[in-house]
Design an enzyme around this catalytic site. Structure first.
Site, PDB file in Angstrom:
ATOM      1  N   HIS A  93       0.827  -1.093  -0.020  1.00 18.30           N
ATOM      2  CA  HIS A  93      -0.018  -0.014  -0.020  1.00 18.30           C
ATOM      3  C   HIS A  93       1.080   1.307  -0.027  1.00 18.30           C
ATOM      4  O   HIS A  93       1.901   1.487   0.824  1.00 18.30           O
ATOM      5  CB  HIS A  93      -0.785   0.053   1.392  1.00 18.30           C
ATOM      6  CG  HIS A  93      -1.685   1.329   1.495  1.00 18.30           C
ATOM      7  ND1 HIS A  93      -2.143   1.860   0.410  1.00 18.30           N
ATOM      8  CD2 HIS A  93      -1.851   1.995   2.626  1.00 18.30           C
ATOM      9  CE1 HIS A  93      -2.843   3.063   1.068  1.00 18.30           C
ATOM     10  NE2 HIS A  93      -2.495   2.858   2.235  1.00 18.30           N
ATOM     11  N   HIS A  95       1.011   5.702  -0.840  1.00 20.03           N
ATOM     12  CA  HIS A  95       0.340   7.103  -1.106  1.00 20.03           C
ATOM     13  C   HIS A  95       1.008   7.721  -2.082  1.00 20.03           C
ATOM     14  O   HIS A  95       1.559   8.738  -2.151  1.00 20.03           O
ATOM     15  CB  HIS A  95       0.697   7.855   0.203  1.00 20.03           C
ATOM     16  CG  HIS A  95      -0.089   7.074   1.637  1.00 20.03           C
ATOM     17  ND1 HIS A  95      -0.459   8.013   2.553  1.00 20.03           N
ATOM     18  CD2 HIS A  95      -0.506   6.119   1.761  1.00 20.03           C
ATOM     19  CE1 HIS A  95      -0.850   7.175   3.463  1.00 20.03           C
ATOM     20  NE2 HIS A  95      -1.231   6.072   2.941  1.00 20.03           N
ATOM     21  N   TYR A 120       0.458  -2.772 -19.953  1.00 21.08           N
ATOM     22  CA  TYR A 120       1.127  -3.244 -19.000  1.00 21.08           C
ATOM     23  C   TYR A 120       0.468  -3.276 -17.702  1.00 21.08           C
ATOM     24  O   TYR A 120       0.451  -4.220 -16.874  1.00 21.08           O
ATOM     25  CB  TYR A 120       2.340  -2.621 -18.972  1.00 21.08           C
ATOM     26  CG  TYR A 120       3.239  -2.587 -20.279  1.00 21.08           C
ATOM     27  CD1 TYR A 120       3.903  -4.183 -20.373  1.00 21.08           C
ATOM     28  CD2 TYR A 120       3.411  -1.804 -21.044  1.00 21.08           C
ATOM     29  CE1 TYR A 120       4.527  -4.130 -21.689  1.00 21.08           C
ATOM     30  CE2 TYR A 120       3.905  -1.854 -22.179  1.00 21.08           C
ATOM     31  CZ  TYR A 120       4.605  -3.230 -22.682  1.00 21.08           C
ATOM     32  OH  TYR A 120       5.116  -3.182 -23.714  1.00 21.08           O
TER      33      TYR A 120
END
Length: 215
Positions: A93, A95, A120
């Site tokens: 994860h 940001h 892709y």
């Protein structure tokens, strides 16, 4: 792979993502399955640029924390992917700037977040689900991922960041980099009459590379 090497790999890949600006400060979290069915997880409040292999949170196969520092507050996200996708060997994860910016645009398709610009992202991610905004650490994020019943390997948390599951930690990192690169392309091309992949080309990529797509 030994656990020692896996710990080092997690930290090396996290540092690479940090050094290239794909996450910043103490944002982002990463986890990977161990050979005994447990998990190694980045601790809460840590920077991807300075993870310590010896201090990664260590969970056993029953989900009990048995070593290391306290884990990321986003454990609900990670657990949801592992519990619903049998192929998940790692979850990342970030940001990342461009994907977060794209999630704020008013006309995004929640069921298919990334436009079909190159083959892709399709090959690495399948269709990406755009989820609504949740407060950081809200267990409802995990519930939202569980609601997808394992049909997506990647989600985009609106105004927050992408989350990707892969067969191993290298695959998950490669896929989330592709997500960010495609979001950047989408923003660069926004407002232009760019040629995207047409329906026939898209279906050819999905078929040729056996992409999870219709779920």
């Amino acid at each position: 792979m030994t656990e020692t090497r896996l710990r080092e790999q997690i930290c090396d890949l996290a540092r690479s993502l940090f050094d290239r600006g794909l996450t910043h400060g103490s944002t982002g979290n990463i986890s990977a399955r161990t050979a005994d069915g447990g998990l190694l997880v980045s601790p809460t409040g840590t920077s991807f640029g300075r993870l310590d292999p010896a201090r990664l949170s260590r969970f056993d196969a029953a989900g009990r924390l048995i070593g290391g520092d306290p884990p990321t507050k986003e454990m609900a996200l990670h657990s949801a992917f592992y519990d619903t996708r049998s192929t998940a060997g790692a979850v990342v994860h970030l940001h990342s700037c461009h994907s977060v910016a794209l999630s704020m645009m008013p006309d995004m398709d929640a069921d298919d977040f990334l436009p079909p610009l190159t083959p892709y992202a399709i090959m690495k991610l399948g269709r990406v689900k755009l989820l609504p905004f949740f407060l950081p650490g809200d267990p409802a994020m995990g519930a939202a991922v569980r609601g997808l019943a394992g049909k997506r390997s990647a989600v985009m948390l609106a105004n927050h960041g992408p989350v990707v599951a892969g067969k191993d930690v290298e695959a998950a990192c490669t896929a989330i980099e592709e997500l960010e690169a495609t979001a950047r392309l989408a923003l660069i091309l926004r407002g232009t009459d760019a040629r995207m992949l047409n329906a026939e080309q898209l279906r050819a990529v999905v078929t040729t590379f056996d992409v999870e797509w219709d779920g």
